[in-house]
Write a protein that holds these residues in place. Structure first.
Motif, PDB file in Angstrom:
ATOM      1  N   ALA A   1     -41.114 -67.166 -21.506  1.00 35.42           N
ATOM      2  CA  ALA A   1     -42.549 -67.219 -21.884  1.00 35.42           C
ATOM      3  C   ALA A   1     -43.498 -67.904 -20.889  1.00 35.42           C
ATOM      4  CB  ALA A   1     -42.725 -68.165 -23.321  1.00 35.42           C
ATOM      5  N   GLU A   2     -43.052 -68.567 -19.946  1.00 35.00           N
ATOM      6  CA  GLU A   2     -43.925 -69.335 -18.934  1.00 35.00           C
ATOM      7  C   GLU A   2     -44.886 -68.501 -18.276  1.00 35.00           C
ATOM      8  OE1 GLU A   2     -41.917 -72.419 -16.613  1.00 35.00           O
ATOM      9  OE2 GLU A   2     -43.890 -72.916 -15.521  1.00 35.00           O
ATOM     10  N   GLY A   3     -46.084 -68.574 -18.177  1.00 35.56           N
ATOM     11  CA  GLY A   3     -47.007 -67.791 -17.461  1.00 35.56           C
ATOM     12  C   GLY A   3     -47.456 -66.559 -18.111  1.00 35.56           C
ATOM     13  N   TYR A   4     -47.107 -66.603 -19.379  1.00 36.42           N
ATOM     14  CA  TYR A   4     -47.541 -65.439 -20.336  1.00 36.42           C
ATOM     15  C   TYR A   4     -48.122 -65.792 -21.337  1.00 36.42           C
ATOM     16  CZ  TYR A   4     -44.204 -62.748 -17.526  1.00 36.42           C
ATOM     17  OH  TYR A   4     -43.704 -62.120 -16.578  1.00 36.42           O
ATOM     18  N   SER A   5     -48.973 -65.175 -22.284  1.00 35.56           N
ATOM     19  CA  SER A   5     -49.621 -65.532 -23.448  1.00 35.56           C
ATOM     20  C   SER A   5     -49.860 -64.521 -24.277  1.00 35.56           C
ATOM     21  CB  SER A   5     -50.935 -66.311 -23.507  1.00 35.56           C
ATOM     22  OG  SER A   5     -51.891 -65.310 -22.846  1.00 35.56           O
TER      23      SER A   5
ATOM     24  N   THR B   1     -50.615 -64.470 -16.855  1.00 36.38           N
ATOM     25  CA  THR B   1     -51.694 -65.375 -16.311  1.00 36.38           C
ATOM     26  C   THR B   1     -51.542 -65.873 -14.848  1.00 36.38           C
ATOM     27  OG1 THR B   1     -50.501 -67.303 -16.820  1.00 36.38           O
ATOM     28  CG2 THR B   1     -51.779 -66.463 -18.448  1.00 36.38           C
ATOM     29  N   SER B   2     -52.361 -66.232 -14.104  1.00 38.46           N
ATOM     30  CA  SER B   2     -52.258 -66.570 -12.802  1.00 38.46           C
ATOM     31  C   SER B   2     -51.057 -67.511 -12.676  1.00 38.46           C
ATOM     32  CB  SER B   2     -53.415 -67.072 -12.227  1.00 38.46           C
ATOM     33  OG  SER B   2     -53.968 -68.353 -12.731  1.00 38.46           O
ATOM     34  N   ALA B   3     -50.673 -68.196 -13.884  1.00 40.02           N
ATOM     35  CA  ALA B   3     -49.690 -68.854 -13.528  1.00 40.02           C
ATOM     36  C   ALA B   3     -48.153 -68.464 -13.532  1.00 40.02           C
ATOM     37  CB  ALA B   3     -49.540 -70.019 -14.823  1.00 40.02           C
ATOM     38  N   GLN B   4     -48.209 -67.379 -13.666  1.00 37.49           N
ATOM     39  CA  GLN B   4     -46.925 -66.375 -13.601  1.00 37.49           C
ATOM     40  C   GLN B   4     -46.980 -66.086 -11.968  1.00 37.49           C
ATOM     41  OE1 GLN B   4     -43.556 -64.907 -13.038  1.00 37.49           O
ATOM     42  NE2 GLN B   4     -43.865 -65.542 -15.586  1.00 37.49           N
ATOM     43  N   LYS B   5     -46.090 -66.704 -11.245  1.00 38.01           N
ATOM     44  CA  LYS B   5     -45.724 -66.473  -9.938  1.00 38.01           C
ATOM     45  C   LYS B   5     -45.279 -65.190  -9.251  1.00 38.01           C
ATOM     46  CE  LYS B   5     -48.489 -70.182  -9.359  1.00 38.01           C
ATOM     47  NZ  LYS B   5     -49.694 -69.997  -9.232  1.00 38.01           N
ATOM     48  N   ASN B   6     -44.589 -64.487 -10.216  1.00 40.02           N
ATOM     49  CA  ASN B   6     -43.669 -63.543  -9.947  1.00 40.02           C
ATOM     50  C   ASN B   6     -44.068 -62.369 -10.900  1.00 40.02           C
ATOM     51  OD1 ASN B   6     -42.042 -61.679  -8.719  1.00 40.02           O
ATOM     52  ND2 ASN B   6     -40.055 -62.638  -9.505  1.00 40.02           N
ATOM     53  N   PRO B   7     -45.031 -61.959 -10.944  1.00 38.57           N
ATOM     54  CA  PRO B   7     -45.342 -60.852 -12.192  1.00 38.57           C
ATOM     55  C   PRO B   7     -44.830 -59.492 -11.918  1.00 38.57           C
ATOM     56  CG  PRO B   7     -47.360 -61.144 -11.069  1.00 38.57           C
ATOM     57  CD  PRO B   7     -46.263 -62.178 -10.335  1.00 38.57           C
ATOM     58  N   THR B   8     -44.433 -59.156 -10.862  1.00 34.73           N
ATOM     59  CA  THR B   8     -44.329 -57.724 -10.514  1.00 34.73           C
ATOM     60  C   THR B   8     -43.027 -57.285 -11.395  1.00 34.73           C
ATOM     61  OG1 THR B   8     -44.922 -57.845  -8.396  1.00 34.73           O
ATOM     62  CG2 THR B   8     -43.495 -56.084  -8.717  1.00 34.73           C
TER      63      THR B   8
END
Lengths: 109, 114
Positions: B61-65, B79-86
């Motif tokens: 869940a980290e980096g998502y809402s 969110t921008s906190a998700q460093k590897n969103p691809t």
């Protein structure tokens, strides 16, 4: 976390051949689900198994719920080019659905 | 036709930007789920919701809402906190209740970094 191990990871077969793949777990499952995913699309449910020893067919597909409840098998008979895709097993654990890594099937005409 | 609709099909994110993926279902399902799929891996659960106005974190869940204001809608914000969103993001739903209930999937959103 809990994992489901699928094998093989990939298969390259000739059209008309039969295919077998399996899914194993270190813990017991009460349900086994088999999904197929085609490129760029979401997984589609193929077969659901709810009882140990159960053997269920869906056209050319047959799946079995292993007697130990720690494994399941999917067979495809007389493969055709449209069988191409990734096949996933899944089972519920702790209120969530756990997925295997998938078996990627390629069929050569 | 009843089903699950995800949009957009493709999405590009700039550095530091939040993006929202849409998931709508007209199956009257109570439960909805978000998964992330990376090449050669199985699906990993991000968030799930069993009823409106309630949701729980999955395994990554980290980096998502998420939010669940309506039964038919379950948007996911990367969110921008998700460093590897691809990745390829998949939304699913089912009637809820026992976890043995099969889930039905949308056709996914592919997110890439610009």
């Amino acid at each position: 976390g809990q994992q489901l191990n699928q094998s093989p990871q990939s298969m390259f077969i000739q059209e008309g051949e039969d295919v077998s793949m399996n899914c194993t777990s270190s813990s017991i499952f009460n349900t086994w689900l088999w999904y197929k995913q085609e490129p760029g699309e979401g997984p589609v449910l193929l077969i659901a198994l709810y009882k140990a020893g159960e053997l269920t067919s869906n056209g050319r597909l047959t799946a079995q719920f292993g007697i130990t409840r720690k494994d399941s098998f999917l067979n495809i008979s007389a493969s055709i080019p449209s069988d191409v895709g990734i096949y996933f097993c899944a089972g519920p654990q702790g209120g969530k659905l756990i997925f295997g890594q998938g078996t990627e099937l390629s069929v050569k005409p | 036709d009843g089903g699950i609709t995800q949009s957009p099909k493709y999405l590009f994110r700039k550095e530091g930007q939040n993006v929202t993926l849409s998931c709508e279902q007209n199956l009257n399902h109570d439960a909805m789920y978000w998964y992330r799929q990376d090449p050669g891996q199985g699906l990993r659960l991000i968030y799930y919701s069993q009823i409106v106005n309630d949701f729980q974190k999955g395994d990554i869940a980290e980096g998502y809402s998420v939010s669940r204001e309506k039964k038919e809608s379950f948007p996911l914000t990367v969110t921008s906190a998700q460093k590897n969103p691809t990745a390829f993001y998949l939304c699913a739903s089912n009637r809820g209740g026992p976890s043995t209930e099969p889930q039905h999937f949308g056709d996914g959103t592919r997110l890439s970094i610009l």
